[in-house]
Structures are given as structure tokens and as C-alpha cells.
Design a protein around this motif. Sequence first.
Motif, mmCIF file in Angstrom:
data_model
loop_
_atom_site.group_PDB
_atom_site.id
_atom_site.type_symbol
_atom_site.label_atom_id
_atom_site.label_comp_id
_atom_site.label_asym_id
_atom_site.label_seq_id
_atom_site.Cartn_x
_atom_site.Cartn_y
_atom_site.Cartn_z
ATOM 1 N N PRO A 141 -10.368 98.829 1.386
ATOM 2 C CA PRO A 141 -9.283 99.093 2.351
ATOM 3 C C PRO A 141 -9.725 99.980 3.508
ATOM 4 O O PRO A 141 -9.315 99.758 4.657
ATOM 5 N N THR A 172 -7.907 89.281 6.959
ATOM 6 C CA THR A 172 -8.196 89.668 5.576
ATOM 7 C C THR A 172 -9.219 88.733 4.947
ATOM 8 O O THR A 172 -10.200 89.187 4.322
ATOM 9 N N ARG A 226 -13.031 89.634 3.808
ATOM 10 C CA ARG A 226 -13.422 89.445 2.401
ATOM 11 C C ARG A 226 -14.669 88.579 2.314
ATOM 12 O O ARG A 226 -15.583 88.866 1.515
ATOM 13 N N LEU A 277 -2.907 88.333 10.317
ATOM 14 C CA LEU A 277 -3.269 89.271 9.254
ATOM 15 C C LEU A 277 -4.010 88.559 8.125
ATOM 16 O O LEU A 277 -4.996 89.091 7.583
ATOM 17 N N LEU A 303 -4.861 95.791 13.408
ATOM 18 C CA LEU A 303 -3.857 96.089 12.384
ATOM 19 C C LEU A 303 -2.700 96.893 12.959
ATOM 20 O O LEU A 303 -1.546 96.714 12.548
ATOM 21 N N LEU A 325 -11.792 97.899 5.887
ATOM 22 C CA LEU A 325 -10.937 96.984 6.625
ATOM 23 C C LEU A 325 -10.194 97.706 7.748
ATOM 24 O O LEU A 325 -10.108 97.210 8.876
#
Length: 365
Positions: free
Chosen positions: A243, A308, A312, A304, A254, A246
Motif C-alpha cells: 500500500p 491497481t 500489482r 483505480l 489517487l 502504491l
Amino acid sequence: MELMVLLNALVTRLLFVLHSLIGVWRVTAVKKEPKYWLLALLNLLLCLETGLTLKFKQGRGYKWFSPAIFLYLICIVPSLWLLEIHHGTQYCGNEPGAVQVNVSNQDFNQSRESSHGSEGTDHHIIQTAKVFVNQLSTICETVWTLALHQTFLLLLVVGRWLLPIGVEITRDQLSQLLLMFVGTAADILEFASETLDIEDVRKNYVLINAILAVWTWSMLQFPLDLAVQHIGCKPNASARRIPSLLLCRYSAELWNIGVSLFIQDGPFFIVRSILMGHFRIFNQMLVFFTAKNILVVTLQLYRLAVITFDFRATVLQKSRKGEVCCCPCEPYEARAHATGHQENEMKEFVAVSPKEESQAPSEDH
């Protein structure tokens, strides 16, 4: 301290104070109670912030936050609330405000003739100013309130442009931020004017307060500069968590997604859905902008999900290759330090390996 920086800092804050005083004057004229002039005391906070900024920051701004913009919101928002809530702003006369202003030409000519021979030029200027102010007071209240809303949002953008920037934000980032503010201000103005102009909404006091609360909540994004700045990450153990990495890589994206979902398009969609679903209020513009909010929220959620999954995939690819996943927004020195640490460990391993191989046959022998 640079003269231009000082001039921009003072002129911008002076514009903020003058505009907020105009709002207080309108509230006092509408309510017809002098006690509302006490709202002008809120400008003392802006004056205090000006002195502290000039003393400690040499007139320049702060990182991620603009106290001048925030205090300007505190000064002007209560006046706009009172103007919108007041029942006199709900309905307007049949004559438009422009016609009422044109009538003032006759008054100007009369004041000019009366003061031409005896009083002199100074008295003429004073009389003309009085006539002009009196004519401004006769403009329809809805025109005044809408004009204050428009100038308020324009002054937010222009004021943020004129305010001196700090060393943490570049001119390129400032230009991006101003372009975002222009689009945001247009959406907010459309939301306030389009919903509060509905006659059924004006009859519901609770609904007016709810709309103004959402409008005020949406204004809180203007003092923040997180939309164009990345959060710096330090190369420690806690920063290597998924997290944190990110947030480090996509902090600006974000923040924009969070603003759209929780501060602007999301709350706007909820309010418009309540108007149509519960209060049975329908019109063409309300339906269109509700569909627009749904589309924006859907696209932000899609964005979003893309961020993500992309992050990943990047982490999994680097973990399979055995690479250290450093944050791209870390300074070059931090990443060089991590790379240099790996190279030192490799050199130590190479230096120790021949010694172990030379000692191994003697032990066996």
C-alpha cells in the motif's frame, strides 16, 4: 525578499479581503441589520496569515496547502450561505437587473447638473458614487448572489495563480493545477446554480441547507495542491509495503480519484439522485448532469482498477526477477544508495568465495 513576490502576496490577499467585504455588505443590505458587519472580522484571520507568511516564508507559499485560499473560504462562504438562505433571494421581480441598472443614467445626469455650478468637482464625484451604489442596491438579489458566486470561483483560480509559489512546486505543476481548478470551478458553479434555482428546492429549507453543505464540502479541495505533487517515500522497511508503494507511485492520481468520488462527483450524484428519487424533481438539465456524474464516477473507478492491476503486475514481475521494488518518486540518491548497497554485498560475496574454495581442499586433506 523580492519586490515582485511581496507585491503579488499583498495584492492577492487584498483582493480576497475586498471581495469578502462586498459579500458582507450584501448580507447587511439584504438582512437590514448592522450586526452582520461582524462577519467582516473574519478578515482579521487573513491579515494575521499575511503577516506570518511575510515573516517566516518571505511571502511564498507552503507545500501541499495554501492558508490564504483556506482563510478566504472562511471569510466569504458564510456570506454566500446567508444570501442563499434568505427568502429574498428566492424570487426576483419581473424586470431584469440590467434594465434597473440602465435607469441610473438619468440619475447620473441629474446629479451632474445639480453639482455643476456650486459644489465643484469633488462633490460631483461623491454624488455620482452615491447614485451608483444606490443603483447597485436595486439590482435583483438573484443577480447579486450569482455574481458573487461567479466572481468567487474566478478569484480562487486567479488568486492561486497570483500567489507566490514555494520551492516545493514547479511552474509546470502550477499550470496543471490551475487548469484543474478551472474545470472544477465550472462544475461547482453549475451544481449550485442548477439545483438552487429549482422552485421546489427553494421551498424546502432543509434541502437548501443540504445542498449548501455539499457545495461547501466541495470547496475544500481548492486549498490543497496534492493533485499535482507526489508524496516522497523513504527507502525503509515500512515504505516497501505494497500500500505504501502504491501511494508513493500514484499519489497524485489517487488524490484526483478520491476528490472525484468523495468530494465532488460522488456527493453531487447523491444529491441529484435524492432530488429525482425522493422529491420527484425532474428536468432536462438535472437528468443530464446526473448521468454525467454517473459516467465520471464509473470512469474513476475504472481508472483505480487499472492503476491497481498495473501496479500489482509490476510488483510481481520485479519479485520474480529478484529486483528491489523501489518507488519511482524517491530521489535519485535514495535509489542509488539501494543499488550501491546491493553492489557492495555482491562484491563481498565474490571476495569471500575464492577464500572458501581455497580452504575447502586443505580441510578435506
